[in-house]
Scaffold this active site. Structure first.
Site, PDB file in Angstrom:
ATOM      1  CB  CYS A  28     -54.766 -25.933  57.633  1.00 28.71           C
ATOM      2  SG  CYS A  28     -56.343 -26.794  57.538  1.00 28.71           S
ATOM      3  CB  CYS A  29     -54.825 -23.799  62.813  1.00 25.41           C
ATOM      4  SG  CYS A  29     -53.427 -24.566  63.656  1.00 25.41           S
ATOM      5  CG  PHE A  30     -60.989 -21.776  62.187  1.00 25.87           C
ATOM      6  CD1 PHE A  30     -61.842 -22.288  61.220  1.00 25.87           C
ATOM      7  CD2 PHE A  30     -61.225 -20.504  62.678  1.00 25.87           C
ATOM      8  CE1 PHE A  30     -62.913 -21.542  60.740  1.00 25.87           C
ATOM      9  CE2 PHE A  30     -62.298 -19.763  62.207  1.00 25.87           C
ATOM     10  CZ  PHE A  30     -63.139 -20.280  61.243  1.00 25.87           C
ATOM     11  CB  SER A  36     -51.195 -26.228  61.366  1.00 27.12           C
ATOM     12  OG  SER A  36     -51.059 -24.816  61.332  1.00 27.12           O
ATOM     13  CE1 TYR A  57     -61.640 -25.664  54.823  1.00 27.10           C
ATOM     14  CE2 TYR A  57     -63.122 -24.580  56.383  1.00 27.10           C
ATOM     15  CZ  TYR A  57     -62.927 -25.336  55.229  1.00 27.10           C
ATOM     16  OH  TYR A  57     -64.000 -25.744  54.492  1.00 27.10           O
TER      17      TYR A  57
END
Length: 226
Positions: A28-30, A36, A57
């Site tokens: 996952c990325c932010f 990701s 996230y």
């Protein structure tokens, strides 16, 4: 650009994935998902089944917060109260249908609560709490807490349920409480050193003279005396 960033990190990620064996892995990325997505695509092409978290996230955190507010709690909620050292946490750990709030926070909910422990973040605390609450059905047994456990805040809905719950007071002799506290807090030298660094903070509550007296007792190893 995503592939350029990824290429510099590929070896580290390949090594990290090895320790998870056949477990499902989610990248996952932010919030965006570009990097990701590149990582997930690469490993899936290599035959290692991985997933990408849509929304990153940030979306997951939103899911956790909203789920904690919408979660349907068991109708029968019981809260255990009692003085420090009365064994509430031990009871919570032995019974089923319980959630150990202090265990999830990794903090004992007092000025000395972090002694010998590494408290978790608010985000991790909420994630673990949601996971535990989703398992509960008929009953929910908790240890009595204030709204905060160390720096962690109990979500509003759960704290409201605790305030309206059936209360059980755990009674224990002073001698047994002392023995339990000594076993918990004074079993290692590093814990004692942490306690020494915290005791001066009591001055605002018990005064300078009493604080100095307790510090002298600690230095002299008079942990049992009271």
């Amino acid at each position: 650009i995503g592939y350029q960033i990824f290429s510099r990190k590929i070896k580290g990620f390949e090594k990290a994935l090895e320790k998870y064996g056949a477990k499902k892995v989610v990248f996952c990325c932010f919030r965006g998902g570009l990097r990701s997505g590149v990582f997930a695509d690469y490993f899936n092409r290599k035959g290692r089944e991985v997933y990408k978290l849509d929304g990153g996230y940030k979306a997951y955190r939103k899911h956790v917060r909203e789920s904690l507010q919408k979660l349907k709690l068991p109708k029968k909620v019981v809260v255990l109260y009692g003085l420090t050292g009365s064994g509430k946490t031990e009871i919570v750990k032995k019974l089923k249908d319980t959630v150990d709030l202090e265990g999830l926070a990794n903090h004992r909910s007092s000025l000395f609560g972090a002694v010998g422990l590494k408290p978790r973040s608010q985000k991790m605390f909420e994630t673990l709490l949601l996971r535990e609450l989703e398992k509960k059905r008929g009953w929910l047994i908790l240890e009595g807490e204030s709204r905060k456990i160390g720096d962690m805040i109990i979500p509003e809905k759960i704290f409201a349920a605790m305030k309206s719950a059936k209360n059980i007071n755990i009674v224990c002799s002073l001698e047994k409480r002392i023995k339990r506290i000594l076993k918990e807090y004074f079993d290692r030298d590093e814990k004692i050193e942490q306690i020494k660094s915290i005791v001066p903070k009591l001055k605002k509550v018990i005064g300078k003279k009493k604080t100095e007296e307790y510090m002298d007792m600690l230095v002299e190893g008079k942990h049992y005396e009271y």
